[in-house]
Enzyme design. Structure first.
Site, mmCIF file in Angstrom:
data_model
loop_
_atom_site.group_PDB
_atom_site.id
_atom_site.type_symbol
_atom_site.label_atom_id
_atom_site.label_comp_id
_atom_site.label_asym_id
_atom_site.label_seq_id
_atom_site.Cartn_x
_atom_site.Cartn_y
_atom_site.Cartn_z
ATOM 1 N N SER A 338 39.554 33.153 37.859
ATOM 2 C CA SER A 338 39.109 31.843 38.065
ATOM 3 C C SER A 338 39.462 31.665 39.355
ATOM 4 O O SER A 338 39.964 32.502 40.150
ATOM 5 C CB SER A 338 39.617 31.076 37.457
ATOM 6 O OG SER A 338 40.970 30.553 37.474
ATOM 7 N N HIS A 339 39.334 30.449 39.714
ATOM 8 C CA HIS A 339 39.684 29.930 41.027
ATOM 9 C C HIS A 339 41.271 29.040 40.951
ATOM 10 O O HIS A 339 41.520 28.320 42.104
ATOM 11 C CB HIS A 339 38.801 29.169 41.860
ATOM 12 C CG HIS A 339 37.580 29.824 42.503
ATOM 13 N ND1 HIS A 339 36.720 29.533 43.265
ATOM 14 C CD2 HIS A 339 37.393 31.321 42.362
ATOM 15 C CE1 HIS A 339 36.012 30.348 43.514
ATOM 16 N NE2 HIS A 339 36.138 31.545 42.871
ATOM 17 N N GLY A 340 41.682 29.071 39.679
ATOM 18 C CA GLY A 340 43.156 28.479 39.523
ATOM 19 C C GLY A 340 42.715 26.976 39.226
ATOM 20 O O GLY A 340 41.654 26.478 38.539
#
Length: 508
Positions: A338-340
């Protein structure tokens, strides 16, 4: 009125079954035969058992409205006071035959009639439109306290873009045990609304739950020419680019969302706007790592939020927190790829943004572009304050700890004379490994509006490959490292800047 007699009357009223119709049904298709036997199950369970009507089929019909979990069916007499219903059980029928039937769903209305009838979806999903059936079921269930709108296990339903409007009576449960899906791709959607799929508006006290699946069918949306492509120079083409959010709650309160699986949303999977007191638990959210803007859970102008015990992997932030959010607790999340987990982006188009009292704890972020991130655009105003990241494990994360006040999606952005003020940010027990493409700690703060009161304790971040430890990056960031960290953080400025924009916090 005797129990069996009422069920006879109920079935006859709903489907106008007569002795001659019953005989005709028994000689007809499997569906017609099962329908006739369904009536018989209320008149004489023993006869149905002798004729070989399967218990599983009986229960499938019963839980479409007359009862909810098959084996523990309940009957509510229509003439009893709904505050004190006369509850009786329906006799069981042994399973002996598996009859294929079209799926049905309906609203189980505690204290009143169960609703099916014209609210029947065919359960074929891909080719059939069940929108009107769901709207009718919603309208009926919404009017009764403790209603359950059930999507049965084993069937798929296709619904067009729809707004489910409240207010509804208390303790409304939308139980998804089957599969819900939208039309397949932009060509199948109405031109007037391509920004959202299922919207719940002005709902108080609702639970959206179940062990079923919400399939957003997003691949055709991700492949629109306007989307970020991984082709030559990441080029895109002009054209319509709106993509729908899968599930949106708007101006609602006292919400519970739990147990569901949702996958492949065209854009955000869940979005909460203008909501209060939201409890999210046990979700599984999944879409490919390169699916654009598929945030798992996005909240905006929403307070008192609990997000617990969920597994999220997607092509953008697992959880994103927009402006107007406060008192948010995120606990036991497995995030990635993911992007966090992000606060922001905030302050776009010189807007004011206010976020406070955010806690992220006991979570894992793996194989992601970012870990715990705060991102703001140049030129904004407002503040992000009182944020705690505690006990977060990183597994091959590119930017495990990052504050980015120069967030921008183009190369045209320049430094500005204002920014969202970032203060009182705590990082405790952040450990694991990082991707060597970026430093493990990045504090890039605005020139005119520095970040203040950043604290680090028990931070240990090592490279996922190799032995070279990259130095942290700091720019105009004030704070302290309370324990020796790995890598050591010597770049934080001590004390406080000469001027602190206290007004930004006071006005939030």
């Amino acid at each position: 009125m005797p129990l069996a007699k009422y069920y006879c009357d109920y079935c006859d009223k709903q489907f106008q079954d007569t002795p001659s119709a019953r005989k005709r049904h028994l000689q007809g298709s499997q569906h017609q035969r099962a329908k006739a036997m369904w009536y018989d199950s209320f008149r004489d369970p023993n006869r149905v058992q002798k004729e070989g009507f399967g218990k599983a089929v009986c229960n499938r019909f019963l839980r479409t409205g007359l009862c909810h979990y098959g084996d523990s069916c309940k009957y509510f007499h229509p003439k009893q006071n709904i505050q004190n219903p006369n509850i009786q059980s329906i006799p069981s029928v042994n399973f002996s035959e598996n009859v294929h039937l079209p799926a049905m769903f309906g609203a189980q209305l505690t204290g009143g009639h169960s609703v099916t009838g014209n609210m029947v979806g065919d359960g074929m999903g891909i080719s059939s439109d069940d929108t009107q059936a769901f709207k009718m079921a919603w309208d009926a269930a919404c009017q009764v306290e403790s209603a359950i709108l059930l999507v049965p296990n084993g069937y798929s339903f296709m619904i067009q873009s729809t707004i489910f409007t409240g207010p509804c009576q208390n303790k409304f449960v939308f139980q998804i045990d089957g599969t819900l899906m939208p039309p397949d791709g932009p060509g199948s959607w109405p031109q007037s609304n391509k920004r959202q799929w299922l919207v719940f508006y002005r709902i108080n006290g609702m639970s959206l739950q179940g062990g079923g699946l919400i399939d957003g069918r997003g691949e055709k949306w991700w492949n629109l020419p306007c989307k970020p492509h991984k082709g030559i120079n990441g080029t895109t083409l002009p054209g319509p680019c709106d993509s729908p959010v899968a599930i949106r709650f708007f101006m609602s309160s006292n919400l519970t969302v739990q147990g569901l699986k949702i996958q492949n949303s065209p854009q955000f999977h869940f979005r909460f706007d203008g909501c209060s007191r939201v409890h999210i638990d046990g979700l599984t959210i999944n879409s490919p790592p390169l699916s654009p803007n598929t945030d798992g859970i996005h909240i905006e102008n929403t307070d008192s939020v609990e997000i617990y015990n969920s597994v999220i992997s997607n092509g953008d932030d697992c959880i994103s927190i927009g402006t107007g959010c406060y008192n948010v607790e995120i606990n036991n999340i497995t995030c990635g790829p993911s992007h966090g987990i992000s606060i922001g982006s905030l302050g776009n188009h010189n807007s004011r943004a206010c976020v406070s009292n955010i806690t992220v704890t006991n979570s894992v972020i793996k194989h992601s572009d970012n870990g715990v991130r705060i991102k703001t655009w140049p030129g904004g105003s407002g503040s992000v304050s009182k944020v705690t990241f505690n006990n977060v494990h990183m597994d091959t994360v590119r930017n495990p700890i990052i504050i980015d006040q120069f967030y921008c999606l183009t190369k045209a952005c320049t430094n500005a004379t204002s920014a969202v003020f970032v203060t009182d940010i705590s990082y405790t027990n952040i450990k694991g490994t990082y991707d060597m493409r970026s430093p493990p700690i990045h504090f890039g703060c605005s020139d005119p509006v520095p970040c203040t009161n950043i604290t680090l304790s028990d931070v240990e971040l090592l490279p996922a490959q190799g032995e070279i430890v990259l130095d942290p990056y700091c720019w105009n960031a004030y704070g302290t490292s309370q324990t020796l960290s790995i890598p050591p953080v010597f770049c934080l400025l001590e004390g406080m800047p000469r001027s602190v924009p206290q007004n930004d916090i006071d006005q939030c």
